[in-house]
Structure formats: structure tokens, C-alpha cells
Design a protein around this motif. Structure first.
Motif, PDB file in Angstrom:
ATOM      1  N   ALA A 136       0.833  -1.206   0.000  1.00  0.00           N
ATOM      2  CA  ALA A 136       0.000   0.000   0.000  1.00  0.00           C
ATOM      3  C   ALA A 136       0.863   1.250   0.000  1.00  0.00           C
ATOM      4  N   GLY A 137       1.953   1.211   0.753  1.00  0.00           N
ATOM      5  CA  GLY A 137       2.867   2.347   0.775  1.00  0.00           C
ATOM      6  C   GLY A 137       3.446   2.628  -0.598  1.00  0.00           C
ATOM      7  N   ARG A 138       3.912   1.580  -1.270  1.00  0.00           N
ATOM      8  CA  ARG A 138       4.477   1.762  -2.611  1.00  0.00           C
ATOM      9  C   ARG A 138       3.410   2.254  -3.592  1.00  0.00           C
ATOM     10  N   GLU A 139       2.201   1.710  -3.480  1.00  0.00           N
ATOM     11  CA  GLU A 139       1.123   2.108  -4.388  1.00  0.00           C
ATOM     12  C   GLU A 139       0.722   3.562  -4.175  1.00  0.00           C
ATOM     13  N   LEU A 140       0.660   3.981  -2.912  1.00  0.00           N
ATOM     14  CA  LEU A 140       0.308   5.378  -2.645  1.00  0.00           C
ATOM     15  C   LEU A 140       1.391   6.308  -3.179  1.00  0.00           C
ATOM     16  N   GLY A 141       2.655   5.920  -3.000  1.00  0.00           N
ATOM     17  CA  GLY A 141       3.742   6.722  -3.540  1.00  0.00           C
ATOM     18  C   GLY A 141       3.636   6.871  -5.047  1.00  0.00           C
ATOM     19  N   LYS A 142       3.339   5.778  -5.713  1.00  0.00           N
ATOM     20  CA  LYS A 142       3.163   5.811  -7.169  1.00  0.00           C
ATOM     21  C   LYS A 142       2.025   6.742  -7.556  1.00  0.00           C
TER      22      LYS A 142
ATOM     23  N   ALA B  38       8.834   2.687   1.835  1.00  0.00           N
ATOM     24  CA  ALA B  38       8.055   2.192   0.694  1.00  0.00           C
ATOM     25  C   ALA B  38       7.334   3.336  -0.018  1.00  0.00           C
ATOM     26  N   VAL B  39       6.767   4.253   0.753  1.00  0.00           N
ATOM     27  CA  VAL B  39       6.070   5.390   0.147  1.00  0.00           C
ATOM     28  C   VAL B  39       7.050   6.258  -0.639  1.00  0.00           C
ATOM     29  N   ALA B  40       8.164   6.601  -0.011  1.00  0.00           N
ATOM     30  CA  ALA B  40       9.162   7.441  -0.678  1.00  0.00           C
ATOM     31  C   ALA B  40       9.693   6.770  -1.940  1.00  0.00           C
ATOM     32  N   SER B  41       9.962   5.482  -1.848  1.00  0.00           N
ATOM     33  CA  SER B  41      10.456   4.746  -3.002  1.00  0.00           C
ATOM     34  C   SER B  41       9.429   4.737  -4.126  1.00  0.00           C
ATOM     35  N   GLY B  42       8.156   4.577  -3.750  1.00  0.00           N
ATOM     36  CA  GLY B  42       7.094   4.574  -4.749  1.00  0.00           C
ATOM     37  C   GLY B  42       7.013   5.891  -5.503  1.00  0.00           C
ATOM     38  N   VAL B  43       7.229   6.989  -4.791  1.00  0.00           N
ATOM     39  CA  VAL B  43       7.208   8.304  -5.434  1.00  0.00           C
ATOM     40  C   VAL B  43       8.431   8.475  -6.335  1.00  0.00           C
ATOM     41  N   LEU B  44       9.609   8.226  -5.787  1.00  0.00           N
ATOM     42  CA  LEU B  44      10.850   8.468  -6.526  1.00  0.00           C
ATOM     43  C   LEU B  44      10.980   7.585  -7.762  1.00  0.00           C
TER      44      LEU B  44
ATOM     45  N   ALA C  82      -6.074   5.710   5.530  1.00  0.00           N
ATOM     46  CA  ALA C  82      -5.984   4.646   4.521  1.00  0.00           C
ATOM     47  C   ALA C  82      -6.232   3.334   5.259  1.00  0.00           C
ATOM     48  N   ASN C  83      -7.460   2.875   5.183  1.00  0.00           N
ATOM     49  CA  ASN C  83      -7.915   1.760   6.021  1.00  0.00           C
ATOM     50  C   ASN C  83      -7.608   0.409   5.379  1.00  0.00           C
ATOM     51  N   ILE C  84      -6.326   0.129   5.226  1.00  0.00           N
ATOM     52  CA  ILE C  84      -5.888  -1.099   4.565  1.00  0.00           C
ATOM     53  C   ILE C  84      -6.265  -2.317   5.407  1.00  0.00           C
ATOM     54  N   ASN C  85      -7.053  -3.197   4.818  1.00  0.00           N
ATOM     55  CA  ASN C  85      -7.512  -4.410   5.508  1.00  0.00           C
ATOM     56  C   ASN C  85      -8.135  -4.107   6.872  1.00  0.00           C
ATOM     57  N   GLY C  86      -8.820  -2.968   6.948  1.00  0.00           N
ATOM     58  CA  GLY C  86      -9.513  -2.616   8.184  1.00  0.00           C
ATOM     59  C   GLY C  86      -8.596  -2.190   9.317  1.00  0.00           C
TER      60      GLY C  86
ATOM     61  N   ALA D 299      -6.074   3.523  -4.572  1.00  0.00           N
ATOM     62  CA  ALA D 299      -6.358   4.237  -5.813  1.00  0.00           C
ATOM     63  C   ALA D 299      -7.402   5.331  -5.639  1.00  0.00           C
ATOM     64  N   ASP D 300      -8.208   5.240  -4.599  1.00  0.00           N
ATOM     65  CA  ASP D 300      -9.275   6.222  -4.385  1.00  0.00           C
ATOM     66  C   ASP D 300      -8.831   7.423  -3.552  1.00  0.00           C
ATOM     67  N   ILE D 301      -7.635   7.373  -2.984  1.00  0.00           N
ATOM     68  CA  ILE D 301      -7.231   8.407  -2.029  1.00  0.00           C
ATOM     69  C   ILE D 301      -7.022   9.775  -2.674  1.00  0.00           C
ATOM     70  N   VAL D 302      -6.194   9.878  -3.691  1.00  0.00           N
ATOM     71  CA  VAL D 302      -5.929  11.181  -4.304  1.00  0.00           C
ATOM     72  C   VAL D 302      -7.196  11.791  -4.892  1.00  0.00           C
TER      73      VAL D 302
END
Length: 207
Positions: free
Chosen positions: A28-34, A55-61, A143-147, A180-183
């Protein structure tokens, strides 16, 4: 492409400096970064390069996005490595946690809490508190990943029902299950509120 008229330019992400036990949290972190990168937004985060933060930073970069990391000096070697910090577009090293949180709030147009621990909880709750006090109207997302945040939502409902959450209309974070719905949800919320997302300058300086 990003609509230049959109009010959202950056998103602050709060999350764990550890990966956690559920692999979906790192994913989820990588996906949000992307998603942040592909929408032309800047990531504002706590500067860690390990765990979900990394993971988030890597997803963005890795998708051509821009990252601002804000980290206190005493956490540099705990939550990151100095080599990996050099890969960020912007690195701000603060003297303490107070300055870190102030800097993150000041630079962010919205806030997202991914799974994390006590630090993550403390950060998003503080942002909710400032919202409740009318100091900002920036979108806030769990971001309620898996509740993961279900117990938190139940606690907020309980506190509200017991009469302890005053001006509850100001404490209505978005609870979103799919990354995918966050932004899109953040942009929609910002367009609908048209509030003073920057807060009051005199107040911000004291936060």
C-alpha cells in the motif's frame, strides 16, 4: 496530467517506520507513492527510508515524483540511512520533533495516515485536533488497509456519542479502503470545502 487549477499540490503521509506483519501494508505504501507521483503531487513525510515510510518514498521516486523528507537529527540513523536520505529531492533536518511536525503541517495540503504505530497515531490525531479547533480545513485521510483503522474509527464514534468530541463536524476524516481512491477523494474534498487550508499564520507559528 494534473489540473493546474487544483488546490492540492502536496500530500503529507504518516506511516510506520517498520514494515509491520501484513505485507499488504508495504504494498500500500508503494502504491500510494506511485499515485502521488503520477498525479504530479509532492510527498511530504517524516524522512524515514525504512519500513512503510521507505516504501512510500520509493514509490514516489521510482515514478519520477518529488519528495520532501523532514526528520529530526536524532532519528536520522534510526529511521533512515544517510546514503538513502541523499536520494530525496529535499531533505530538512530539524532540531526536534516539534519542528518536524510544524514543518510537515506547513508544507502539506492534505494528510494521509497509512498503517503505523503510536507515532503515526499521535501525528494524525494532532492534525485532527487542530481541525477540530478550526485551525485548518485540509483533507485528512485514514488509509484503512484491511480494516487497520477500524478500531480507531470505533473509538472516535464512541467519544462522539459520549459528548467529548465538540464541533464534531470538523473532525470527519475520510476513511478510504483502496489506495487508488485516495488522491481523487482528497481533490474532491478540497474542491468542495474551499476552506483556508493554510490555517492562521499566527497559530501555525505556535504549533
Amino acid at each position: 496530467m494534473t489540473d493546474d487549477s487544483a488546490p492540492i499540490r502536496s500530500i503529507c503521509v504518516y506511516c510506520g517506520s517498520r514494515p509491520g506483519r501484513d505485507p499488504s501494508h508495504m504494498a500500500a505504501g508503494r502504491e500510494l507513492g506511485k499515485s502521488i507521483a503520477e498525479n504530479g503531487l509532492r510527498l511530504i513525510y517524516g524522512g524515514g527510508t525504512k519500513g512503510i515510510m521507505g516504501a512510500v518514498a520509493s514509490g514516489v521516486l521510482s515514478h519520477g515524483g518529488q519528495v520532501t523528507g523532514i526528520i529530526p537529527e536524532f532519528l536520522v540513523d534510526m529511521e533512515a540511512t544517510r546514503h538513502s536520505l541523499g536520494q530525496l529531492d529535499e531533505l530538512i533536518i530539524t532540531p526536534d520533533m516539534h519542528a518536524r511536525k510544524h514543518g510537515m503541517f506547513e508544507r502539506a495540503d492534505a494528510f494521509v495516515a497509512l498503517p503505523g504505530g503510536i507515532g503515526t497515531l499521535e501525528e494524525i490525531v494532532e492534525i485532527m485536533t487542530w481541525g477540530q479547533l478550526g485551525r485548518h480545513e485540509k483533507p485528512m485521510v485514514f488509509a484503512n488497509i484491511n480494516g487497520f483503522w477500524d478500531p480507531m474509527m470505533e473509538l472516535i464514534r464512541h467519544m462522539t456519542e459520549e459528548g467529548f468530541v465538540h464541533t464534531a463536524h470538523r473532525v470527519q476524516p475520510l476513511v478510504i479502503d483502496k489506495i487508488a481512491d485516495i488522491v481523487p477523494a482528497i481533490r474532491k474534498h478540497a474542491a468542495e470545502t474551499h476552506g483556508d487550508r493554510g490555517g492562521e499564520e499566527a497559530v501555525i507559528s505556535k504549533l
